[in-house]
Design a protein around this motif. Sequence first.
Motif, PDB file in Angstrom:
ATOM      1  N   TRP A 200       0.832  -1.199   0.000  1.00  0.00           N
ATOM      2  CA  TRP A 200       0.000   0.000   0.000  1.00  0.00           C
ATOM      3  C   TRP A 200       0.870   1.253   0.000  1.00  0.00           C
ATOM      4  O   TRP A 200       1.533   1.556   0.994  1.00  0.00           O
ATOM      5  CB  TRP A 200      -0.926  -0.010   1.212  1.00  0.00           C
ATOM      6  CG  TRP A 200      -1.726  -1.275   1.264  1.00  0.00           C
ATOM      7  CD1 TRP A 200      -1.455  -2.396   1.998  1.00  0.00           C
ATOM      8  CD2 TRP A 200      -2.899  -1.568   0.506  1.00  0.00           C
ATOM      9  NE1 TRP A 200      -2.389  -3.371   1.747  1.00  0.00           N
ATOM     10  CE2 TRP A 200      -3.288  -2.891   0.842  1.00  0.00           C
ATOM     11  CE3 TRP A 200      -3.657  -0.840  -0.411  1.00  0.00           C
ATOM     12  CZ2 TRP A 200      -4.405  -3.493   0.277  1.00  0.00           C
ATOM     13  CZ3 TRP A 200      -4.769  -1.449  -0.967  1.00  0.00           C
ATOM     14  CH2 TRP A 200      -5.140  -2.749  -0.620  1.00  0.00           C
ATOM     15  N   PRO A 201       0.887   2.030  -1.082  1.00  0.00           N
ATOM     16  CA  PRO A 201       1.753   3.208  -1.159  1.00  0.00           C
ATOM     17  C   PRO A 201       1.519   4.231  -0.054  1.00  0.00           C
ATOM     18  O   PRO A 201       2.446   4.936   0.351  1.00  0.00           O
ATOM     19  CB  PRO A 201       1.411   3.802  -2.533  1.00  0.00           C
ATOM     20  CG  PRO A 201       0.885   2.664  -3.325  1.00  0.00           C
ATOM     21  CD  PRO A 201       0.153   1.795  -2.343  1.00  0.00           C
ATOM     22  N   GLU A 202       0.298   4.293   0.449  1.00  0.00           N
ATOM     23  CA  GLU A 202      -0.013   5.300   1.455  1.00  0.00           C
ATOM     24  C   GLU A 202       0.727   5.080   2.769  1.00  0.00           C
ATOM     25  O   GLU A 202       0.817   6.005   3.591  1.00  0.00           O
ATOM     26  CB  GLU A 202      -1.522   5.364   1.716  1.00  0.00           C
ATOM     27  CG  GLU A 202      -2.161   4.050   2.108  1.00  0.00           C
ATOM     28  CD  GLU A 202      -2.735   3.281   0.943  1.00  0.00           C
ATOM     29  OE1 GLU A 202      -3.713   2.543   1.150  1.00  0.00           O
ATOM     30  OE2 GLU A 202      -2.196   3.402  -0.177  1.00  0.00           O
ATOM     31  N   VAL A 203       1.275   3.895   2.996  1.00  0.00           N
ATOM     32  CA  VAL A 203       2.009   3.658   4.240  1.00  0.00           C
ATOM     33  C   VAL A 203       3.478   4.019   4.108  1.00  0.00           C
ATOM     34  O   VAL A 203       4.199   4.059   5.111  1.00  0.00           O
ATOM     35  CB  VAL A 203       1.887   2.197   4.721  1.00  0.00           C
ATOM     36  CG1 VAL A 203       0.436   1.758   4.743  1.00  0.00           C
ATOM     37  CG2 VAL A 203       2.726   1.241   3.900  1.00  0.00           C
ATOM     38  N   HIS A 204       3.960   4.299   2.914  1.00  0.00           N
ATOM     39  CA  HIS A 204       5.389   4.484   2.709  1.00  0.00           C
ATOM     40  C   HIS A 204       5.955   5.732   3.370  1.00  0.00           C
ATOM     41  O   HIS A 204       7.160   5.823   3.606  1.00  0.00           O
ATOM     42  CB  HIS A 204       5.719   4.505   1.220  1.00  0.00           C
ATOM     43  CG  HIS A 204       5.485   3.185   0.550  1.00  0.00           C
ATOM     44  ND1 HIS A 204       5.638   2.988  -0.813  1.00  0.00           N
ATOM     45  CD2 HIS A 204       5.116   1.970   1.051  1.00  0.00           C
ATOM     46  CE1 HIS A 204       5.366   1.725  -1.115  1.00  0.00           C
ATOM     47  NE2 HIS A 204       5.036   1.095  -0.002  1.00  0.00           N
ATOM     48  N   ALA A 205       5.106   6.701   3.673  1.00  0.00           N
ATOM     49  CA  ALA A 205       5.567   7.892   4.383  1.00  0.00           C
ATOM     50  C   ALA A 205       5.567   7.688   5.895  1.00  0.00           C
ATOM     51  O   ALA A 205       6.071   8.539   6.638  1.00  0.00           O
ATOM     52  CB  ALA A 205       4.698   9.091   4.022  1.00  0.00           C
TER      53      ALA A 205
END
Length: 225
Positions: free
Chosen positions: A142-147
């Motif tokens: 999930w890209p949204e967790v990468h930050a």
Amino acid sequence: MTGFADLVQAALPAGRRLPDELRAALDHLEAVGARIDNEHGSFVRLYPGEPEDGQSGVYFAVPDPDHLRHYTGNPDAAETSSVVPIARTGGDGSYAALWFDGDRTRYGHLGSGSGSSWVGLIADDTIGFLRFLAIGYGEPAWPEVHALTPAEDLARELAEAGGADEADGAETFAWQPPDALRSWLRTTFGVEVPERAAEIVAVTPHIDAESDDDPFWRHVAAISR
């Protein structure tokens, strides 16, 4: 018993070779007890022993030769053999994949499309790919967790599930970093693992984008039908 890395190598398309650093990582994880064999096959997790709450759900799997043909809708094995899904990154069916890009091996992400939409480059080399996995997200698909850090991501999940206060009856447990892989990377290659995936992955192209400059996205688009 056949070693897990040998099982993976045997399942690769003809002429493709498992990178030495990835073979060494799989051998190490198997040696410390991270391999699981069950009725579904053989797998290698990022942790020794049975799965526990707070651990990353990532696991390596023996490649399915039909995976890319189904994923891309392309029946031509000569074209789809350049991408080999090798590590499950999400419960939705997303995978990280070996990308045999000419004379080098890179790593890309194949979002399932029914969950994660990220189709793009993870890393240009094996060490970068292993550093990405060793961050320890529950589901790095999930890209949204990468930050976020994995601990922050877990806290967010628990809060969304009903709050982190045990008095409210919410399930609470601590994030567990994949120390077996982290310490091996540090000792063997002298590299540290970043706190967040955003330090490794710059962009996360959408599976349904009309165009994108990401090289892995462009490759998958080119072999898709």
